[in-house]
Design a protein around this motif. Structure first.
Motif, PDB file in Angstrom:
ATOM      1  N   CYS A  60       0.835  -1.200   0.000  1.00 29.04           N
ATOM      2  CA  CYS A  60       0.000   0.000   0.000  1.00 29.04           C
ATOM      3  C   CYS A  60       0.868   1.248   0.000  1.00 29.04           C
ATOM      4  CB  CYS A  60      -0.914  -0.003   1.224  1.00 29.04           C
ATOM      5  SG  CYS A  60      -2.027   1.420   1.304  1.00 29.04           S
ATOM      6  N   GLN A  72       2.685  -4.218   7.169  1.00 30.13           N
ATOM      7  CA  GLN A  72       2.826  -4.413   5.725  1.00 30.13           C
ATOM      8  C   GLN A  72       4.276  -4.560   5.288  1.00 30.13           C
ATOM      9  OE1 GLN A  72       0.715  -1.846   3.098  1.00 30.13           O
ATOM     10  NE2 GLN A  72      -1.285  -2.414   3.906  1.00 30.13           N
ATOM     11  N   ARG A 109      -8.193  -6.290   0.480  1.00 37.41           N
ATOM     12  CA  ARG A 109      -9.395  -5.605  -0.024  1.00 37.41           C
ATOM     13  C   ARG A 109     -10.678  -6.357   0.320  1.00 37.41           C
ATOM     14  NH1 ARG A 109      -8.038  -1.532  -3.756  1.00 37.41           N
ATOM     15  NH2 ARG A 109      -5.908  -1.641  -4.567  1.00 37.41           N
ATOM     16  N   ASP A 142      -5.653   4.663  -2.158  1.00 39.91           N
ATOM     17  CA  ASP A 142      -5.148   3.386  -2.680  1.00 39.91           C
ATOM     18  C   ASP A 142      -5.124   2.310  -1.593  1.00 39.91           C
ATOM     19  OD1 ASP A 142      -4.130   1.817  -4.798  1.00 39.91           O
ATOM     20  OD2 ASP A 142      -2.092   2.050  -4.017  1.00 39.91           O
ATOM     21  N   CYS A 143      -6.057   2.379  -0.646  1.00 37.27           N
ATOM     22  CA  CYS A 143      -6.072   1.426   0.474  1.00 37.27           C
ATOM     23  C   CYS A 143      -6.184  -0.010  -0.032  1.00 37.27           C
ATOM     24  CB  CYS A 143      -7.250   1.736   1.399  1.00 37.27           C
ATOM     25  SG  CYS A 143      -7.370   0.633   2.826  1.00 37.27           S
ATOM     26  N   GLN A 144      -5.300  -0.873   0.469  1.00 34.89           N
ATOM     27  CA  GLN A 144      -5.280  -2.285   0.083  1.00 34.89           C
ATOM     28  C   GLN A 144      -6.059  -3.167   1.053  1.00 34.89           C
ATOM     29  OE1 GLN A 144      -3.550  -3.362  -2.877  1.00 34.89           O
ATOM     30  NE2 GLN A 144      -3.770  -1.147  -3.082  1.00 34.89           N
TER      31      GLN A 144
END
Length: 409
Positions: A60, A72, A109, A142-144
C-alpha cells in the motif's frame, strides 16, 4: 544509536535492548539492525541498516503514513507465524498446551467495515484514517485493506461532511458494506434540524447509501441494509457488531460447526445478530443470549423469516452481571461463546460446572481466551485444538476458535 531488534511486542513494535532497558522501534523485524535517535524508550528517525529476508515492500502506498496497518513491511509467512506465536505465548502464560492448527487469513481488499475520520476543510473535506499515534487524518485513495464498496462510499461521505461537518470538530463515519449499499453511522456532526435532515437524505439517495444514522437518529433509510448470515437475511441495528470480513465470518462459522459437530440443542452466548446462531439453527434447536436488545430483535426477526431453521429462542441478558447458571444448561448438548475482548470470566465459572459436553469458544483476545480456557480445563474439559483466524490483515489483532470437550467423553 545502532540497535539489533530482538523480537516483536504483541502490538507489533520491535523491541531491542538498550543501556537502560527495552527500546521500542516501529516498522522493524526481529534480527534487523537499525539506527536512529533515542527519545525516551523509543527510537525515532529510524533507518534500516541490515534488513532481514522477511522484509517486503509494503503493498500500500499509504503504509508509512497511515496508522491503519502496522505489518505491511513483513511477508505473509512471518505475520502468520507471529500471530500464531502470540496465541501460543498466551496459552503458555497460563501453563497450557494445545494443538494450534495454523492460521486462516482474509485476503486483501476484503474488509467490509471501517471507521473513517473526517473533517470539513476550506476547500472541501478530508477523509481517511489517523496517522499512528496522531490526530492527523491521512487520505487513503489506494487502500489495500478495504473492500471496493467501502472505497466507493468515500465520495458520499465527503458530501455528508461538506453539509453536516464543521472545520472545528472531527467527525467519524462507521461504514458497513451491505447488499443494499453502504450502511453509515455518523458521529460528531452538526445538530439536526429540518433543512439538514432533507440535505442528508438527498445525499443518501444520490450516492445509493442504504441507511444513514446521524448521531442518535436514523435520518434516511433508502433500503434495508441486509447481511447474509447462513441461509438467513439479517438487518442489523445501525453500528451493530459484525465480523470484519465475509471470508472471516464464513471461516469462523465453519470452525464452530466443526468443533460442535451434530447437536440437538445449542446455546449461543454473546450471540450478537446471529453470526453463529443462525447457521447453527439449520441443524439444531438454538437459544441465543445477548445483552443488546436491538441485536436480539434483529436475530429473532431473521430467524422467524427464514425457512428450514430449527426452533430459535432469544434472550436479552447481560452476561457479565447475570450469567447463565449451571442448571440453565440442562439438556444443552453444545455451547458457542464469543465474548468481547474482556473475555467471559463471570460466565465461564457456571459454564465450567454445567456438564455441557462440548464448547466452541471464539475469541478476539488470546490473553483472556487463555485465562478462560484454564478455568474450563480445571473443571474437566480438554482443549482439543485451536485455530487462528486473521480477519484484520496487517494488524496486531488476533482471533481464534478453540474446541473444548469434557475429558471423560
Amino acid at each position: 544509536m545502532k540497535l539489533t531488534i530482538e523480537r516483536l511486542g504483541h502490538l507489533g513494535d520491535g523491541v531491542a535492548q538498550g543501556p537502560n532497558g527495552p527500546i521500542f522501534v516501529s516498522a522493524v523485524l526481529p534480527g534487523e539492525v537499525v539506527d536512529g535517535e533515542l527519545s525516551g524508550d523509543r527510537l525515532t528517525q529510524v533507518r534500516i541498516v541490515t534488513p532481514t529476508a522477511t522484509r517486503v515492500k509494503p503493498p500500500c502506498a499509504h503504509a508509512k503514513s497511515c496508522g491503519g496497518c502496522l505489518m505491511q513491511h513483513a511477508n505473509d509467512s512471518f505475520v502468520a507465524d507471529w500471530k500464531i506465536g502470540i496465541v501460543r505465548g498466551a496459552l503458555e502464560g497460563q501453563g497450557l498446551e494445545a494443538e494450534i492448527r495454523g492460521i486462516v487469513t482474509s485476503p486483501p481488499r476484503s474488509r467490509r467495515r471501517a471507521t473513517f475520520a473526517a473533517r470539513r476543510t476550506k476547500s472541501g473535506a478530508l477523509i481517511g484514517f489517523h496517522a499512528r499515534g496522531s490526530d492527523v487524518i491521512i487520505p487513503i485513495p489506494d487502500c489495500q485493506l478495504l473492500h471496493s464498496d467501502l472505497m466507493a462510499a468515500i465520495p458520499g461521505i465527503e458530501a455528508l461532511v461538506k453539509i453536516g461537518g464543521s472545520r472545528t470538530q472531527e467527525l467519524s463515519f462507521t461504514v458497513t458494506r451491505s447488499d443494499a449499499g453502504a450502511d453509515v453511522v455518523a458521529d460528531g456532526g452538526k445538530p439536526l434540524d429540518g433543512p439538514l435532515r432533507m440535505e442528508l437524505a438527498r445525499v443518501v439517495e444520490t450516492f445509493g447509501f442504504a441507511r444513514l444514522k446521524w448521531d442518535d437518529e436514523v435520518v434516511a433509510l433508502r433500503a434495508n441494509p441486509v447481511q447474509q448470515i447462513g441461509s438467513a437475511k439479517v438487518v442489523p441495528p445501525p453500528g451493530a457488531f459484525l465480523q470484519a470480513t465475509e471470508h472471516g465470518q464464513k471461516s469462523l462459522v465453519a470452525l464452530v460447526k466443526e468443533a460442535l459437530g451434530p447437536q440437538k440443542k445449542i446455546v449461543d452466548l454473546f450471540a450478537g445478530c446471529g453470526t453463529f446462531a443462525l447457521p447453527l439453527a439449520e441443524g439444531a434447536e438454538l437459544h441465543a443470549v445477548e445483552g443488546d436488545a436491538e441485536m436480539m430483535a434483529a436475530l429473532d426477526k431473521a430467524a422467524r423469516q427464514t425457512q428450514g431453521l430449527k426452533r430459535v429462542s432469544v434472550e436479552t441478558r447481560d452476561l457479565f452481571r447475570r450469567p447463565l447458571e449451571a442448571d440453565e444448561f440442562k439438556h444443552v448438548t453444545g455451547v458457542v461463546i464469543d465474548p468481547p475482548r474482556a473475555g467471559a470470566e463471570a460466565q465461564i465459572v457456571p459454564l465450567a460446572g454445567s456438564g455441557v459436553p462440548v464448547i466452541a469458544m471464539v475469541s478476539c483476545n488470546p490473553a483472556t481466551f487463555a485465562r478462560d480456557a484454564k478455568s474450563l480445563i480445571g473443571a474437566g474439559y480438554r482443549l482439543e485444538w485451536v485455530q487462528v483466524v486473521d480477519q484484520f490483515r496487517w494488524s496486531s489483532h488476533v482471533e481464534l476458535v478453540g474446541c473444548f470437550r469434557l475429558a471423560h467423553m
